[in-house]
Design an enzyme around this catalytic site. Structure first.
Site, PDB file in Angstrom:
ATOM      1  N   CYS A  47      43.780  33.528  40.060  1.00 15.70           N
ATOM      2  CA  CYS A  47      44.664  34.423  40.814  1.00 15.70           C
ATOM      3  C   CYS A  47      44.525  35.854  40.315  1.00 15.70           C
ATOM      4  O   CYS A  47      44.655  36.807  41.072  1.00 15.70           O
ATOM      5  CB  CYS A  47      46.115  33.964  40.702  1.00 15.70           C
ATOM      6  SG  CYS A  47      46.418  32.440  41.602  1.00 15.70           S
ATOM      7  N   CYS A  55      33.127  44.333  36.040  1.00 16.65           N
ATOM      8  CA  CYS A  55      34.053  43.742  37.013  1.00 16.65           C
ATOM      9  C   CYS A  55      35.448  43.935  36.458  1.00 16.65           C
ATOM     10  O   CYS A  55      35.736  44.943  35.820  1.00 16.65           O
ATOM     11  CB  CYS A  55      33.717  42.275  37.276  1.00 16.65           C
ATOM     12  SG  CYS A  55      33.864  41.225  35.827  1.00 16.65           S
TER      13      CYS A  55
END
Ligand SMILES: [Zn+2]
Length: 393
Positions: free
Chosen positions: A197, A351
């Site tokens: 998530c 990232c």
């Protein structure tokens, strides 16, 4: 399949408790007997995050006598969109303490036990051993397999839930009466295949949908009412607003709960079993990893390199490292983006946390970009060590 109650009833309910729980007491299937069982019950919630928040609040309100909270994390502003057991003034506090406060505020008759620690193979038996039932609200595969294995080895039922974006799943795993998590998912997914998530996002209210299923199942098991989700998987799609119930059978060849189990004690290293990154990525990052500070030094020294952000466009909108260009990981792995990359300068990938950039780095190296590197810890490390004024997410 209905099952006998998990817990013996407490001796009595006080006058105050009778008043508090009257809406339960007048349901014939619950009644004073069922409420006394809840009072006597000891339930452990693993995690006080997205699923743990509604689970703990409703378990407390329902009158579960002892509630354990195992959680090592502290409350962050980005938690508050869904972790409703915590509030603005709790930011920075240990989640276990913040959650315990809310539980006491909801129901002072609950005995709250705080385990302000990360659950691991050394403490899991000792902690689980104190409870009748486990509610699993963890968000990573290593802990999920640990919870499953410990519950099966101790013969305890646990209620599992999982959420991602608009999708949720829930089930009850209890090897004595049905399948375990390994029967359903024998192997963890390949690293990087299933985003968390934190990487992929989650609709906050989805936690309530799945957490409420978990609490409903916990109450049913404790009081011995209805048909528990043992052997069934609930699949919820918030966009379609559909609930599907899928039959899950016990796998006779399950390595843990099957007829000839090969796992008879906890696995040595759950992190390694679930692999934070793939073998290729692990190899690619050796001697090709820089820190966020080193990236800043390269920028300050005007080094000639291309900083590539391999996250998704929505993440790039939220926060970005200055000077970065966006090329999502998928375009690098598919080969689509390789032609866009310059051959004459170094490529620096990053990232959010360093997992996706490691996967992308492996693909780049395989394509011949030998001097490419990635940034350890990604945007999170950049925000933490270089520019804390940027938002974390
Ligand atoms: Zn199994």
């Amino acid at each position: 399949m209905s099952l006998p109650p998990l817990v013996e009833p407490a001796e009595s309910l006080s006058v105050d408790e009778i008043r508090r729980y009257s809406r339960h007491l007048i349901i014939p299937d619950v009644g004073v007997e069922g409420q006394k069982r809840l009072k006597n019950a000891k339930v452990l919630c693993v995690g006080a995050g997205g699923l743990g928040s509604p689970a703990l609040m409703y378990l407390a309100a329902a009158g579960v006598g002892t509630l354990g909270i195992v959680e090592f994390d502290t409350v962050d502003e980005s938690n508050l969109q869904r972790q409703i057991i915590h509030g603005q003034s709790d930011i920075g506090r240990p989640k276990a303490e913040s959650a315990a406060n809310s539980v006491r505020e909801i129901n002072p008759y609950v005995n709250v036990v705080i385990h302000n620690t990360a659950i691991d193979r050394d403490n899991v038996f000792e902690i689980f051993g104190q409870y009748d039932l486990i509610v699993d609200g963890t968000d990573n595969f290593a802990t999920r397999y640990l919870v499953n294995d410990a519950a099966v080895l101790l013969g305890k039922p646990y209620v599992w839930g999982s959420i991602y974006r608009f999708d949720g799943q829930a089930s009850v795993f209890w090897a004595e009466h049905g399948p375990c998590y390994r029967c359903l998912y024998p192997e963890p997914p390949p690293p990087g295949m299933v985003p968390s998530c934190a990487e992929g996002g989650v609709l906050g209210v989805l936690c309530a949908s799945i957490g409420s299923i978990q609490v409903t199942e916990a109450i049913k098991l404790l009081a011995g009412i209805g048909e528990p989700l043992v052997g069934s998987l609930m699949v919820y799609d918030a966009l379609e607003m559909s609930y599907r119930k899928i039959r899950v059978r016990k796998d006779p060849s399950c390595v843990l709960c099957g007829e000839n189990p090969s796992i008879t004690e906890l696995v040595e290293d759950y992190e390694a079993f679930c692999g934070a990154v793939s073998v290729e990525a692990q190899e690619a990052v050796v001697d090709s990893t820089i820190t966020a500070r080193e990236l800043k030094e390269m920028q300050d020294a005007d080094k000639d390199f291309l900083l590539v952000d391999v996250r998704e466009p929505a993440e790039f909108e939220i926060v970005r490292i200055p000077g970065s260009v966006l090329i999502p990981k998928g375009e690098i792995l598919s080969g689509e983006a390789l032609a866009k990359l310059p051959q004459d300068k170094q490529i620096v990938l990053h990232c959010k946390s360093g997992v996706r950039s490691a996967e992308a780095l492996a693909a780049l190296k395989a394509a011949g970009f030998k001097d490419a590197v990635h940034v350890q810890g990604g945007v999170l490390a950049w925000v933490k060590t270089v520019d804390p004024s940027l938002p974390s997410y």
